[in-house]
Enzyme design. Structure first.
Site, PDB file in Angstrom:
ATOM      1  N   GLU A 129      83.606  12.586  46.406  1.00 43.89           N
ATOM      2  CA  GLU A 129      84.328  12.450  45.140  1.00 43.89           C
ATOM      3  C   GLU A 129      83.455  12.827  43.948  1.00 43.89           C
ATOM      4  O   GLU A 129      83.959  13.061  42.847  1.00 43.89           O
ATOM      5  CB  GLU A 129      84.814  11.010  44.948  1.00 43.89           C
ATOM      6  CG  GLU A 129      85.856  10.548  45.955  1.00 43.89           C
ATOM      7  CD  GLU A 129      86.139   9.051  45.820  1.00 43.89           C
ATOM      8  OE1 GLU A 129      85.569   8.407  44.898  1.00 43.89           O
ATOM      9  OE2 GLU A 129      86.906   8.523  46.645  1.00 43.89           O
ATOM     10  N   ASP A 169      70.400   2.698  56.603  1.00 45.83           N
ATOM     11  CA  ASP A 169      69.498   2.019  57.513  1.00 45.83           C
ATOM     12  C   ASP A 169      70.188   1.693  58.837  1.00 45.83           C
ATOM     13  O   ASP A 169      71.284   1.126  58.859  1.00 45.83           O
ATOM     14  CB  ASP A 169      69.002   0.724  56.862  1.00 45.83           C
ATOM     15  CG  ASP A 169      68.079  -0.063  57.755  1.00 45.83           C
ATOM     16  OD1 ASP A 169      66.957   0.409  57.996  1.00 45.83           O
ATOM     17  OD2 ASP A 169      68.488  -1.141  58.223  1.00 45.83           O
TER      18      ASP A 169
END
Length: 516
Positions: free
Chosen positions: A262, A201
């Site tokens: 990851e 956001d």
């Protein structure tokens, strides 16, 4: 041909949880309610859902003032409810994206509660603090988006703190590496639960310590408008091109991206850049190791766009992003009036043409390169709600400026599902709902429309099924605009094995897409 990532062509369905489905009769939508409606979303043929904030929050800005980034607001359920939701969504083939609010948090967050106590506590520099001027006034003339100064006095520290939005939404200081690390841990918390991506956001409002703070210059041609928010002499605040290039934003994004990388499964980071310059967004925000895509506002003009405006908005973005999937388009979201209403006037159309226009816009946005976000209710051609009584309004922005400006409640009223279920169209069994249900929406209740041949829902679902079979749309992100007339948009989508001529006629409100 290189296989595209899922997010490079995804159609993403945005859910505003407070207004989607209530499961416990309190008049507020919740996570278990969303779970009960996932088949409806999956049957539409979209690829993912994006859920607006459901974190613990005092709800001053309805979830965009987060008081705990690693839990669920009790109004919406609990973590077990979220786990059930994500398991069912994945079982239906839907990816799950959630909102993250990195630029600010709630003043009820433990971080700010500690920071405001003194100038030497462990969280003292997690936010933007500044001494008053000699006369005791705020450090600068900056204004908040929601009205008033962007600085609020904290008597315990004898300093002002900065907030782009409400005073209860203090800006985080991303110059502090501990703030960035905290968000890395938040990312891992949700990725570990199976989240497929984040919509970041207002990522353009992430900022670092910018002291010494300087006043913005007045607008030289300032004219007082009916809405103070539209014309303010110092409204530049922090959001000019220099702020968008601030290294702190990219440092945060790069750190967050490393966490996403990851994990297996192509976790997706989509950044909201309000008022973004497409070239800047492409070259800076989606550079290697940063955001996968930016959420583009070019089609979200508050007053709508005529055909020339649509062409300009699309062509400007295409110039920067052609050949990539680093772009997300949308016609509606929880912050702007609904497109079925917003686009009628600039296109010279009447309310009787609302459904045909909405279907055309849905086909248009999902035929462009990159991904597309469909806001809940667009698949039903729901109208914007302009008659919410002042005493029932909830949005702080609208309350501040009503009746000249009605804020964002107009697009956030509850979804309806069965016109025959009850007075709230099956959204809730409560005596009242958090925002009033719009009576005109009952004629386009979701489950009813999904069963009605020829509805916008059914025609859009058929289009999405056809789209998934088109190499030009699913195997490449190449697009060329063809000379368009005053009432039509024409462009080509191209892959190694297929060329499509896409023609959108805003006079007949029909789309024609054929191989050439």
């Amino acid at each position: 041909m290189t296989e595209l990532k899922w997010w490079e062509t995804a159609v993403i369905y945005q859910i505003y949880p407070r207004s989607f489905q209530d499961s416990n009769s309190d008049g507020i939508g919740d996570l278990p309610g969303i779970t009960t409606r996932l088949e409806y979303i999956a049957n539409l043929g979209v690829d993912a859902i994006w859920i607006s904030p459901f974190y613990p929050s005092p709800q001053k800005d309805f979830g965009y003032d987060v008081s705990d980034y690693c839990d669920i607001n009790p109004e919406y359920g609990n973590l077990a409810d979220f786990d059930a939701l994500i398991a069912k969504a994945h079982g239906l083939g839907l990816k799950v994206m959630i909102d993250i609010v990195p630029g600010h948090c709630s003043d009820r967050h433990i971080w700010f509660e500690e920071s405001r106590q003194s100038r030497d506590n462990p969280k003292a520099d997690w936010f933007h603090w500044a001494d008053p001027l000699a006369d005791g006034s705020a450090p600068t003339n900056w204004l908040s988006f929601f009205g008033g100064r962007a600085w609020t006095w904290e008597p315990r520290r004898q300093q002002y703190y900065l907030h782009n939005f409400l005073p209860s939404q203090p800006n985080l200081n991303h110059a502090n590496p501990n703030v960035i690390e905290a968000f890395r841990q938040i990312a891992r918390f949700w990725f570990d639960r199976g989240v497929d991506g984040f919509r970041m956001d207002a990522v353009h409002t992430v900022n670092a310590d910018t002291a010494p703070y300087r006043d913005n210059l007045p607008k030289p041609n300032f004219k007082l408008g009916s809405l103070p928010q539209e014309q303010q002499p110092f409204f530049r605040q922090l959001h000019d091109s220099a702020q968008l290039n601030q290294p702190a934003i990219q440092n945060f994004i790069e750190a967050f991206r490393k966490v996403a990388d990851e994990y297996d499964g192509d976790r997706f980071l989509m950044g909201e850049l309000h008022g973004d310059d497409p070239v800047l967004a492409s070259e800076t925000f989606t550079a290697p190791g940063r955001l996968h895509a930016t959420y583009n506002f070019n089609l979200l003009e508050w007053a709508g766009l005529d055909v020339a405006g649509l062409e300009k908005a699309i062509s400007t973005a295409i110039e920067a992003f052609n050949g990539t999937g680093r772009l997300t388009f949308a016609f509606s979201n929880h912050d702007v009036p609904r497109s079925a209403t917003r686009q009628l006037a600039p296109l010279g159309l009447g309310e009787e043409q609302q459904e045909a226009l909405q279907l055309l816009l849905l086909k248009l946005e999902t035929s462009l390169i990159g991904s597309a976000c469909v806001y809940q209710g667009e698949e039903l051609a729901l109208s914007d709600v302009q008659d919410i009584p002042l005493d029932q309004m909830q949005d702080p922005w609208g309350i501040e400026f009503a009746p000249v400006f009605l804020g964002r409640d107009t697009c956030r009223t509850p979804m309806v599902w069965r016109r025959s279920d009850n007075q709230w169209g099956g959204f809730s069994d409560a005596a009242s709902t958090w925002l009033p249900v719009a009576e005109p929406h009952l004629a386009r209740a979701g489950l009813d429309e999904a069963e009605r041949p020829g509805s916008v829902y059914c025609q859009f679902s058929e289009f999405l099924a056809w789209r998934k079979k088109q190499p030009a749309m699913m195997r490449a992100n190449n697009m060329t605009l063809v000379a368009s007339g005053p009432k039509e948009l024409v462009f080509d989508r191209m892959s190694e094995t297929q060329n499509l001529r896409c023609r959108f006629d805003f006079e007949t409100l029909t789309a024609s897409i054929a191989e050439i």
